[in-house]
Design an enzyme around this catalytic site. Structure first.
Site, PDB file in Angstrom:
ATOM      1  N   PHE A   1      19.975  18.040 -45.531  1.00  0.00           N
ATOM      2  CA  PHE A   1      18.396  18.088 -45.770  1.00  0.00           C
ATOM      3  C   PHE A   1      18.387  16.793 -46.379  1.00  0.00           C
ATOM      4  O   PHE A   1      18.852  15.694 -46.211  1.00  0.00           O
ATOM      5  CB  PHE A   1      18.457  18.223 -47.760  1.00  0.00           C
ATOM      6  CG  PHE A   1      18.101  17.659 -48.859  1.00  0.00           C
ATOM      7  CD1 PHE A   1      16.509  18.558 -48.604  1.00  0.00           C
ATOM      8  CD2 PHE A   1      17.103  16.790 -49.303  1.00  0.00           C
ATOM      9  CE1 PHE A   1      15.295  18.502 -49.348  1.00  0.00           C
ATOM     10  CE2 PHE A   1      16.339  16.010 -50.199  1.00  0.00           C
ATOM     11  CZ  PHE A   1      15.038  16.970 -49.604  1.00  0.00           C
TER      12      PHE A   1
ATOM     13  N   ASP B   1      22.076   9.512 -42.876  1.00  0.00           N
ATOM     14  CA  ASP B   1      21.869   9.213 -43.530  1.00  0.00           C
ATOM     15  C   ASP B   1      22.789   9.263 -44.660  1.00  0.00           C
ATOM     16  O   ASP B   1      23.390  10.614 -45.226  1.00  0.00           O
ATOM     17  CB  ASP B   1      20.976  11.054 -43.814  1.00  0.00           C
ATOM     18  CG  ASP B   1      19.935  11.858 -45.214  1.00  0.00           C
ATOM     19  OD1 ASP B   1      19.195  10.576 -46.008  1.00  0.00           O
ATOM     20  OD2 ASP B   1      18.789  12.015 -44.948  1.00  0.00           O
TER      21      ASP B   1
ATOM     22  N   LYS C   1      17.145   6.581 -53.405  1.00  0.00           N
ATOM     23  CA  LYS C   1      18.395   6.686 -54.570  1.00  0.00           C
ATOM     24  C   LYS C   1      18.974   5.324 -55.554  1.00  0.00           C
ATOM     25  O   LYS C   1      18.470   4.738 -55.798  1.00  0.00           O
ATOM     26  CB  LYS C   1      19.255   8.400 -54.988  1.00  0.00           C
ATOM     27  CG  LYS C   1      18.256   9.758 -53.271  1.00  0.00           C
ATOM     28  CD  LYS C   1      19.667  10.871 -54.230  1.00  0.00           C
ATOM     29  CE  LYS C   1      18.786  11.999 -54.437  1.00  0.00           C
ATOM     30  NZ  LYS C   1      18.315  12.453 -52.998  1.00  0.00           N
TER      31      LYS C   1
HETATM   32  C1  LIG Z   1      17.297  12.710 -51.965  1.00  0.00           C
HETATM   33  C2  LIG Z   1      17.943  13.348 -50.821  1.00  0.00           C
HETATM   34  C3  LIG Z   1      16.513  12.842 -49.214  1.00  0.00           C
HETATM   35  C4  LIG Z   1      15.374  12.393 -50.210  1.00  0.00           C
HETATM   36  O1  LIG Z   1      15.249  11.336 -50.319  1.00  0.00           O
HETATM   37  P1  LIG Z   1      13.498  11.616 -51.589  1.00  0.00           P
HETATM   38  O2  LIG Z   1      13.810  10.224 -52.113  1.00  0.00           O
HETATM   39  O3  LIG Z   1      13.381  12.112 -52.624  1.00  0.00           O
HETATM   40  O4  LIG Z   1      12.782  11.016 -50.682  1.00  0.00           O
HETATM   41  C5  LIG Z   1      17.478  12.128 -48.453  1.00  0.00           C
HETATM   42  N1  LIG Z   1      18.272  12.668 -47.909  1.00  0.00           N
HETATM   43  C6  LIG Z   1      19.102  12.584 -48.522  1.00  0.00           C
HETATM   44  C7  LIG Z   1      20.689  13.209 -48.134  1.00  0.00           C
HETATM   45  C8  LIG Z   1      19.209  12.754 -49.431  1.00  0.00           C
HETATM   46  O5  LIG Z   1      19.722  13.380 -50.751  1.00  0.00           O
END
Ligand SMILES: *Cc1c(COP(=O)(O)O)cnc(C)c1O
Length: 387
Positions: A131, A216, A245
């Site tokens: 994700f 990420d 986050k």
């Molecule tokens: C939450 C998340 C995203 C997206 O972040 P947003 O602030 O919601 O755009 C991308 N990668 C990972 C691993 C995430 O947990």
């Protein structure tokens, strides 16, 4: 006076309570009901709800300067960039507003680098189940089931391989490939660690083949796993790292972090009105300074170990499955229970816990959670799981 909910766009199924107040590990709705919060804004409130350091940073910076446009330098922007460079061992930092925006930046930077140094290579290898966000490019990068053919036409240039299969990555690398991008622990998929050996092998493979490694760390960064970054458990340094986050401790803040040689944007390639705004950056500084302390990270490790032991004991007692994760990002695999129903029952019982999959519950408490709160969570969870 209760505001009507009629004009809030229906983009997800929300339960009926309207949240009005938070403090530490606790959240209250407008009827005065209290919840023990193991969702924490989706692993966002690193220091819990409304922590003093965030309030102080907001008010002190708010008095001084809220926004001056990214066309000018500001002090918190420079301080946060320096803190993130120091924490990551990388060099150049672009501050932005959301994880998806940070990942878009990472994808653009990798493509730019491919244009300059790898004969126009642009393809990025990503993982099944991953994700990376909800913009068009980050949805295309994601390996989330069901996302393959929504919102056509799809942004192309992503190739998916199974997580943990090094041979599949090696086989997928071609002259078009510019990078491999992954989460050290797949969060939204249900807390599936990539594994330290795999990360080390991937780091070696990308170096050997002359392509970039993008981590990420939007969910795993900022102390969530017990180290400042998840990749640090494996002793590797990626070329590009994204965080979001937890970075803002509850305010919208994210960052794209790159090594010096990879940082090749030219003027005009990247930007955005709110990027690097001093108010958010000042909060980010306060959060990073709090989390980067060795004793803080040690407490995440020990509370994570405690949470895992308690969840494993519960799983053994009730015949549930494995407990996955690291630090304070964990999931419990359920047997014979629907995780969504357990999550709904928990809400009724005053516990917020997320069900990322029909068979798994995810735990992402404040990094400041106490043992008593973990014990209380186990009590509420046991009741919510039923007999
Ligand atoms: C939450 C998340 C995203 C997206 O972040 P947003 O602030 O919601 O755009 C991308 N990668 C990972 C691993 C995430 O947990």
């Amino acid at each position: 006076m209760s505001a009507s909910l009629d004009h809030v766009m229906r983009i997800t199924e929300r339960p009926s309570p309207v949240m009005v107040k938070g403090a530490g590990s606790w959240l209250w709705d407008r009827d005065g009901k209290r919840y023990l919060d193991f969702v924490q804004g989706w692993a966002v409130n690193a220091l819990g709800h409304s922590p003093r350091v965030v309030l102080d940073a907001l008010s002190a910076q708010g008095e001084r300067l809220i926004s001056c446009s990214p066309a000018y330098y500001n002090e918190p922007m420079a301080r946060l960039a320096a803190l993130l460079a120091q924490a990551s061992g990388l060099d150049q930092i672009f501050l932005c507003n959301s994880g998806a925006e940070a990942n878009e930046g990472a994808i653009k930077l990798a493509r730019k680098w491919g244009g300059r140094h790898r004969d126009g290579a642009y393809e990025i290898i990503t993982m099944h189940g991953s994700f990376h966000g909800r913009t068009l490019a980050t949805m295309a990068a994601s390996g989330k089931p069901g996302w393959d053919d929504i919102f056509p036409p799809k942004v192309h240039g992503f190739r998916k391989v199974p997580l943990g299969d090094l041979g599949a990555v090696a086989a997928a690398i071609s002259s078009r490939t510019v990078a491999v991008m992954l989460e050290p622990i797949q969060g939204e998929a249900g807390v599936y660690p990539a594994g330290d050996d795999y990360l080390r092998a991937l780091s070696a493979l990308t170096k050997e083949r002359g392509i970039l490694l993008i981590a990420d760390e939007i969910q795993t960064g900022i102390g969530r796993t017990g180290r400042f970054f998840g990749f640090q458990h494996a002793g590797i340094t990626p070329d590009i790292v994204t965080v979001g986050k937890g970075l803002g401790g509850g305010v919208p803040l994210a960052a794209l972090i790159a090594s010096g040689p990879v940082s090749c944007f030219e003027y005009g390639d990247q930007g955005g009105t709110f990027n690097g705004n001093p108010l958010m950056a000042a909060v980010g500084c306060a959060v990073v300074e709090a989390v980067a302390r060795p004793e803080f990270l040690e407490s995440v490790v020990s509370n994570g170990t405690y949470l895992m032991a308690r969840l494993r004991a519960l799983a053994a007692e009730q015949g549930h499955g494995e407990v996955r994760g690291r630090g304070l990002l964990q999931a419990l695999a359920l047997k014979g229970k629907d995780a969504k129903k357990v999550s709904a029952a928990a809400l009724d019982n005053g516990l917020l816990v997320n069900a990322p999959r029909p068979d798994s519950l995810r735990f992402m408490p404040a990094l400041t959670v106490s043992r008593d709160e973990i014990d209380e969570m186990l009590k509420l969870l046991t009741v919510s799981l039923g007999a």
